[in-house]
Design a protein around this motif. Structure first.
Motif, mmCIF file in Angstrom:
data_model
loop_
_atom_site.group_PDB
_atom_site.id
_atom_site.type_symbol
_atom_site.label_atom_id
_atom_site.label_comp_id
_atom_site.label_asym_id
_atom_site.label_seq_id
_atom_site.Cartn_x
_atom_site.Cartn_y
_atom_site.Cartn_z
ATOM 1 N N VAL A 1 1.067 -1.211 0.096
ATOM 2 C CA VAL A 1 0.040 0.034 -0.105
ATOM 3 C C VAL A 1 0.800 1.058 0.272
ATOM 4 O O VAL A 1 0.182 2.691 -0.328
ATOM 5 N N ARG A 2 1.825 1.445 0.927
ATOM 6 C CA ARG A 2 2.994 2.425 0.855
ATOM 7 C C ARG A 2 2.948 2.401 -0.476
ATOM 8 O O ARG A 2 3.617 3.778 -1.093
ATOM 9 N N ILE B 1 1.048 4.653 -3.011
ATOM 10 C CA ILE B 1 0.775 6.184 -2.293
ATOM 11 C C ILE B 1 2.026 6.732 -2.823
ATOM 12 O O ILE B 1 2.396 7.704 -3.215
ATOM 13 N N GLU B 2 2.580 6.373 -2.159
ATOM 14 C CA GLU B 2 4.156 6.791 -2.459
ATOM 15 C C GLU B 2 4.720 6.811 -3.788
ATOM 16 O O GLU B 2 5.836 8.134 -4.283
ATOM 17 N N ASP C 1 -4.347 7.393 -4.963
ATOM 18 C CA ASP C 1 -5.657 8.794 -4.330
ATOM 19 C C ASP C 1 -5.625 7.106 -2.375
ATOM 20 O O ASP C 1 -5.974 6.001 -2.670
ATOM 21 N N PRO C 2 -5.183 7.622 -1.318
ATOM 22 C CA PRO C 2 -5.115 6.770 -0.276
ATOM 23 C C PRO C 2 -6.003 6.064 0.269
ATOM 24 O O PRO C 2 -6.741 5.388 1.075
#
Length: 247
Positions: free
Chosen positions: A193-194, A197-198, A203-204
Motif C-alpha cells: 500500500v505504501r 501511495i508514495e 489516492d490513499p
C-alpha cells in the motif's frame, strides 16, 4: 289496404366497424413505433419474467419470487447498465494483466481471477518478498508499477483496492522485527500500500491493508507445496457493490 313499404337492408359490415378498424390499425402502428424506438435489457426482462412465474403478486416481507437484484432493487435501469459496464471494464483489465504476465513470463507466479467481489491478483510465495522479509523486490516494483498505471485509468480511478498479506503456519525463527506471522503479514501488505501511495501516487483513500497471518489458508499446511500456496499477497480491486461493505 296499403302495402307496407319494405325496409331496405344494407349489405356488408355495419358502418361503425370501419371507424373501429381504422382506430385499431392506428393503435397497432403506434405500438409498433414505440417498440421500434425502445431497447430491451435482456437481463432485466428475464428477471421480470421469472418473478411473475406462478404468481402475479409478491411474497411476504416485500420480496418477489425471484431474488435477483434486478427485481428487488426496483429494476433500476441505471444500476443495471452500470453493473454490466463495470463487468466489461474488469474483463478488459484482466486481459491486459494476463497479456503483461505472459510477456514477462510470470503467468505461473501471479493469479488473475475475476470473481464476485472484483478482480483478484494473487502474488504467490516469494514473488513480492524474500522469505521472512517485507522489503519489496525490484521485479515486484516493476509489476506493481504496471498495475498502478492501469488503476489510474478513468474507468478504475474510483475503485477501492484491498491488499491482504498471508503466511503459512511455520513460526518465524530468530526475528526481532517480526515476532510472529501476524507482524510479517501486516507489514507486507502495508508496504505494498505504501508503494501505491508514495511510488505510484494512487489516492490513499482508495487503499486498505490487512494481515491474516496463517488463518486464511487456501490449502492445508501439510506439505511444502501447500505452504507455498498459503504464502501470498492478494490485491483485490473491488466492484462498486462490495466497496460499500468494506469502506
Amino acid at each position: 289496404m296499403a302495402k307496407k313499404k319494405q325496409q331496405e337492408v344494407k349489405m356488408g359490415a355495419p358502418e361503425w366497424m370501419t371507424t373501429f378498424s381504422d382506430m385499431m390499425t392506428l393503435l397497432l402502428c403506434f405500438f409498433v413505433l414505440l417498440f421500434a424506438f425502445s431497447s430491451i435489457d435482456v437481463q432485466k426482462f428475464e428477471a421480470v419474467m421469472q418473478s411473475v412465474q406462478g404468481s402475479l403478486g409478491v411474497l411476504k416481507g416485500g420480496k418477489t419470487i425471484e431474488t435477483s437484484p434486478y427485481v428487488n432493487d426496483a429494476l433500476d435501469d441505471d444500476k443495471t447498465t452500470k453493473q454490466l459496464e463495470e463487468l466489461e471494464d474488469f474483463k478488459k483489465l484482466k486481459e491486459e494483466l494476463d497479456a503483461y504476465l505472459e510477456r514477462e513470463g510470470m503467468k505461473d507466479q501471479i493469479l488473475v481471477d475475476l470473481n464476485a467481489k472484483g478482480l483478484l491478483l494473487r502474488f504467490k510465495d516469494n514473488v513480492l518478498f524474500d522469505s521472512g522479509r517485507a522489503e519489496l523486490k525490484p521485479i515486484a516494483i516493476q509489476t506493481l508499477s504496471f498495475l498502478s498505471d492501469l488503476l489510474k485509468k478513468e474507468e478504475f480511478v474510483e475503485k477501492y483496492i484491498r491488499v491482504e498479506g498471508h503466511t503459512d503456519s511455520d513460526p518465524i525463527l530468530y526475528s526481532k522485527k517480526f515476532p510472529t506471522n501476524w507482524e510479517l503479514s501486516v507489514t507486507r501488505s502495508s508496504n505494498v500500500v505504501r508503494y501505491f501511495i508514495e511510488g505510484a501516487e494512487l489516492d490513499p483513500g482508495r487503499l486498505s491493508a490487512s494481515g491474516y497471518s496463517e488463518y486464511h489458508p487456501v490449502a492445508p499446511n501439510d506439505t511444502l507445496e501447500n505452504k507455498g500456496k498459503n504464502r501470498r499477497v492478494d490485491i483485490v480491486i473491488l466492484r462498486s457493490d462490495f466497496s460499500k461493505s468494506y469502506y
